[in-house]
Design an enzyme around this catalytic site. Structure first.
Site, PDB file in Angstrom:
ATOM      1  N   ASN A   1      -3.902   6.277  -1.729  1.00 32.57           N
ATOM      2  CA  ASN A   1      -3.710   6.230  -0.280  1.00 32.57           C
ATOM      3  C   ASN A   1      -3.328   7.583   0.319  1.00 32.57           C
ATOM      4  O   ASN A   1      -3.445   7.792   1.525  1.00 32.57           O
ATOM      5  CB  ASN A   1      -2.705   5.149   0.101  1.00 32.57           C
ATOM      6  CG  ASN A   1      -3.382   3.789   0.178  1.00 32.57           C
ATOM      7  OD1 ASN A   1      -4.604   3.701   0.324  1.00 32.57           O
ATOM      8  ND2 ASN A   1      -2.611   2.723   0.060  1.00 32.57           N
TER       9      ASN A   1
ATOM     10  N   SER B   1       0.825  -1.211   0.000  1.00 29.12           N
ATOM     11  CA  SER B   1       0.000   0.000   0.000  1.00 29.12           C
ATOM     12  C   SER B   1       0.860   1.262   0.000  1.00 29.12           C
ATOM     13  O   SER B   1       0.430   2.309  -0.467  1.00 29.12           O
ATOM     14  CB  SER B   1      -0.863   0.045   1.258  1.00 29.12           C
ATOM     15  OG  SER B   1      -1.696  -1.068   1.316  1.00 29.12           O
TER      16      SER B   1
ATOM     17  N   HIS C   1      -0.414  -2.070  -7.400  1.00 28.18           N
ATOM     18  CA  HIS C   1      -1.228  -1.903  -6.186  1.00 28.18           C
ATOM     19  C   HIS C   1      -2.728  -2.015  -6.482  1.00 28.18           C
ATOM     20  O   HIS C   1      -3.288  -1.189  -7.202  1.00 28.18           O
ATOM     21  CB  HIS C   1      -0.903  -0.534  -5.567  1.00 28.18           C
ATOM     22  CG  HIS C   1      -1.635  -0.263  -4.303  1.00 28.18           C
ATOM     23  ND1 HIS C   1      -2.106   0.977  -3.955  1.00 28.18           N
ATOM     24  CD2 HIS C   1      -1.992  -1.080  -3.276  1.00 28.18           C
ATOM     25  CE1 HIS C   1      -2.705   0.920  -2.781  1.00 28.18           C
ATOM     26  NE2 HIS C   1      -2.656  -0.324  -2.359  1.00 28.18           N
TER      27      HIS C   1
ATOM     28  N   GLU D   1      -2.776   0.675  -9.331  1.00 28.77           N
ATOM     29  CA  GLU D   1      -1.721   1.678  -9.501  1.00 28.77           C
ATOM     30  C   GLU D   1      -0.413   0.954  -9.841  1.00 28.77           C
ATOM     31  O   GLU D   1      -0.002   0.048  -9.109  1.00 28.77           O
ATOM     32  CB  GLU D   1      -1.529   2.473  -8.201  1.00 28.77           C
ATOM     33  CG  GLU D   1      -2.723   3.346  -7.841  1.00 28.77           C
ATOM     34  CD  GLU D   1      -2.593   3.999  -6.466  1.00 28.77           C
ATOM     35  OE1 GLU D   1      -3.084   5.120  -6.302  1.00 28.77           O
ATOM     36  OE2 GLU D   1      -2.006   3.386  -5.546  1.00 28.77           O
TER      37      GLU D   1
HETATM   38  N1  3HC Z   1     -15.311  -9.403  -1.611  1.00 23.29           N
HETATM   39  C1  3HC Z   1     -15.728  -9.645  -2.870  1.00 23.29           C
HETATM   40  N2  3HC Z   1     -16.812  -9.078  -3.410  1.00 23.29           N
HETATM   41  C2  3HC Z   1     -17.524  -8.228  -2.635  1.00 23.29           C
HETATM   42  C3  3HC Z   1     -17.148  -7.928  -1.307  1.00 23.29           C
HETATM   43  C4  3HC Z   1     -15.985  -8.564  -0.799  1.00 23.29           C
HETATM   44  N3  3HC Z   1     -15.522  -8.340   0.432  1.00 23.29           N
HETATM   45  N4  3HC Z   1     -18.038  -7.049  -0.792  1.00 23.29           N
HETATM   46  C5  3HC Z   1     -18.937  -6.809  -1.747  1.00 23.29           C
HETATM   47  N5  3HC Z   1     -18.624  -7.512  -2.866  1.00 23.29           N
HETATM   48  C6  3HC Z   1     -19.343  -7.504  -4.131  1.00 23.29           C
HETATM   49  C7  3HC Z   1     -20.707  -8.158  -4.015  1.00 23.29           C
HETATM   50  O1  3HC Z   1     -20.626  -9.536  -4.284  1.00 23.29           O
HETATM   51  C8  3HC Z   1     -21.480  -7.412  -5.080  1.00 23.29           C
HETATM   52  O2  3HC Z   1     -21.167  -7.951  -6.354  1.00 23.29           O
HETATM   53  P1  3HC Z   1     -22.269  -7.979  -7.537  1.00 23.29           P
HETATM   54  O3  3HC Z   1     -22.955  -6.649  -7.538  1.00 23.29           O
HETATM   55  O4  3HC Z   1     -21.479  -8.232  -8.774  1.00 23.29           O
HETATM   56  O5  3HC Z   1     -23.188  -9.076  -7.177  1.00 23.29           O
HETATM   57  C9  3HC Z   1     -20.893  -5.996  -5.055  1.00 23.29           C
HETATM   58  O6  3HC Z   1     -19.601  -6.126  -4.448  1.00 23.29           O
HETATM   59  C10 3HC Z   1     -21.716  -5.036  -4.231  1.00 23.29           C
HETATM   60  O7  3HC Z   1     -21.851  -5.597  -2.933  1.00 23.29           O
HETATM   61  P2  3HC Z   1     -23.003  -5.235  -1.909  1.00 23.29           P
HETATM   62  O8  3HC Z   1     -24.264  -4.902  -2.683  1.00 23.29           O
HETATM   63  O9  3HC Z   1     -23.089  -6.329  -0.900  1.00 23.29           O
HETATM   64  O10 3HC Z   1     -22.475  -4.004  -1.096  1.00 23.29           O
HETATM   65  P3  3HC Z   1     -22.166  -2.533  -1.544  1.00 23.29           P
HETATM   66  O11 3HC Z   1     -22.944  -2.096  -2.724  1.00 23.29           O
HETATM   67  O12 3HC Z   1     -22.244  -1.787  -0.289  1.00 23.29           O
HETATM   68  O13 3HC Z   1     -20.622  -2.592  -1.998  1.00 23.29           O
HETATM   69  C11 3HC Z   1     -18.347  -2.329  -1.576  1.00 23.29           C
HETATM   70  C12 3HC Z   1     -19.624  -3.050  -1.174  1.00 23.29           C
HETATM   71  C13 3HC Z   1     -17.978  -2.700  -3.006  1.00 23.29           C
HETATM   72  C14 3HC Z   1     -17.253  -2.833  -0.636  1.00 23.29           C
HETATM   73  C15 3HC Z   1     -18.581  -0.785  -1.462  1.00 23.29           C
HETATM   74  O14 3HC Z   1     -19.056  -0.492  -0.177  1.00 23.29           O
HETATM   75  C16 3HC Z   1     -17.346   0.025  -1.718  1.00 23.29           C
HETATM   76  O15 3HC Z   1     -16.998   0.318  -2.853  1.00 23.29           O
HETATM   77  N6  3HC Z   1     -16.679   0.453  -0.618  1.00 23.29           N
HETATM   78  C17 3HC Z   1     -15.452   1.260  -0.705  1.00 23.29           C
HETATM   79  C18 3HC Z   1     -14.286   0.336  -0.871  1.00 23.29           C
HETATM   80  C19 3HC Z   1     -13.006   1.110  -0.984  1.00 23.29           C
HETATM   81  O16 3HC Z   1     -12.942   2.318  -0.856  1.00 23.29           O
HETATM   82  N7  3HC Z   1     -11.924   0.370  -1.228  1.00 23.29           N
HETATM   83  C20 3HC Z   1     -10.600   0.946  -1.285  1.00 23.29           C
HETATM   84  C21 3HC Z   1      -9.963   0.785   0.034  1.00 23.29           C
HETATM   85  S1  3HC Z   1      -8.350   1.454   0.065  1.00 23.29           S
HETATM   86  C22 3HC Z   1      -7.364   0.186  -0.393  1.00 23.29           C
HETATM   87  O17 3HC Z   1      -7.771  -0.918  -0.631  1.00 23.29           O
HETATM   88  C23 3HC Z   1      -5.931   0.504  -0.498  1.00 23.29           C
HETATM   89  C24 3HC Z   1      -5.100  -0.296   0.448  1.00 23.29           C
HETATM   90  O18 3HC Z   1      -3.767  -0.054   0.134  1.00 23.29           O
HETATM   91  C25 3HC Z   1      -5.362   0.052   1.894  1.00 23.29           C
END
Ligand code: 3HC
Length: 287
Positions: free
Chosen positions: A194, A122, A143, A155
């Site tokens: 990030n 990250s 990333h 990235e």
């Molecule tokens: N694993 C796999 N698939 C997942 C999942 C998980 N943990 N959570 C949700 N999904 C999938 C579901 O299966 C669903 O797929 P489909 O529509 O194709 O059937 C889709 O995502 C939508 O899921 P939900 O309807 O249950 O839930 P949401 O609409 O609330 O979406 C989310 C969940 C995609 C996690 C959404 O809340 C989101 O985009 N959150 C923000 C995530 C984010 O910002 N990520 C970046 C983090 S920073 C990072 O990773 C960097 C690192 O370096 C720290």
């Protein structure tokens, strides 16, 4: 020379690794994924097994595509067996520089000369790892974002040691994985996303530690006032409070600046083992 990638190894089957491996398998790559923690590897096998079936039941994947993905992905018992004939290795292990350097030195010995060694770190730039190997031009950052099966961005960072061929090959793999790759022409702490994430998180933790509002209300405010899909505390639970802790500590070790230390709340959660969704408790309870 355009380098073709067919075989991918993913080292680390935790929060990020198993889903990166699954994305690659879904896109037709031959993938081997491993973890030195048998529990984590077991959970990854279980998750993938359920996922292929659920996607078919949900109508999101054909039987044929699920079968192909299942066959493309092998969970391997060791780094050696996962990486020995890989064209590209994606490392997704703990966010600790010394451990990553040890792994990259091992990979350098195991892998053929043409293999690209990428880190999903990250925050840690590949230039901090590259001299543990004999192939600096083939060591770069790739990333992904959590959850990797869903999030589109990758990235790719071209530090000054990374060759154009390496970057081209990694960008092509990301595109074949149905991701949207962006290229950073220089290394910078936190890459692009990030930096934004950390700014929001810092502010959220500061407001919580000052007693201005509860973590629930801060999350509600960010979601409803800014339209973010998740609040900063929900997101920390998703990406792992242990990851946040190690990230702050690595930066602090590097800079020596007390302002880079993890906030009291992060230290408390880390010490209690409340690392977020993966352990059933973080800022929220998932039991
Ligand atoms: N694993 C796999 N698939 C997942 C999942 C998980 N943990 N959570 C949700 N999904 C999938 C579901 O299966 C669903 O797929 P489909 O529509 O194709 O059937 C889709 O995502 C939508 O899921 P939900 O309807 O249950 O839930 P949401 O609409 O609330 O979406 C989310 C969940 C995609 C996690 C959404 O809340 C989101 O985009 N959150 C923000 C995530 C984010 O910002 N990520 C970046 C983090 S920073 C990072 O990773 C960097 C690192 O370096 C720290």
């Amino acid at each position: 020379m355009n380098m073709e990638i067919n075989k991918i190894a993913v080292i680390g089957a935790g929060n990020m690794g198993h889903q990166i491996a699954m994305c690659a398998a879904l896109s037709g790559f031959s993938v081997r994924c491993t973890d030195n923690n048998a529990d984590i590897l077991g959970k990854a096998v279980q998750f993938a097994d359920n996922y292929w079936t659920e996607r078919v039941n949900k109508g999101k994947l054909t039987e044929e595509a699920a079968k192909a993905a299942r066959e493309n992905l092998v969970f391997a018992p060791s780094v050696q067996s996962a990486a020995e004939d890989a064209d590209l290795v994606i490392e997704a292990i703990i966010e600790k520089l010394v451990i990553k350097r040890t792994l990259f030195a091992e990979l350098d010995k195991i892998c053929p000369a043409h293999t690209i060694l990428a880190t999903n770190s990250s925050y840690i730039a590949s230039s901090k790892i590259t001299d543990a190997t004999s192939r600096p031009d083939k060591v770069c950052n790739m990333h992904f974002f959590n959850p990797a099966l869903v999030m589109k961005l990758v990235e790719v960072v071209q530090g000054s040691h990374v060759s154009d061929e390496t970057v081209e090959a990694v960008m092509t793999v990301a595109t074949k994985m149905n991701k949207t790759p962006v290229l950073l022409h220089k290394e910078i702490y936190g890459f692009l996303v990030n930096r934004f994430l950390q700014a929001t998180r810092q502010e959220a933790l500061k407001l919580l530690d000052m007693g201005v509002a509860s973590h629930e209300d801060i999350d509600l405010a960010v979601k409803n006032g800014l339209g973010y899909p998740m609040g900063p505390f929900e997101l920390m639970d998703l990406t792992g409070i242990d990851l946040a802790y190690h990230t702050y500590m690595e930066k602090y070790k590097d800079s020596g600046d007390p302002a880079d230390r993890p906030s009291p709340t992060v230290v408390e959660k880390f010490t209690k083992g409340e690392w977020g969704k993966k352990v059933g408790k973080g800022f929220y309870d998932y039991s």
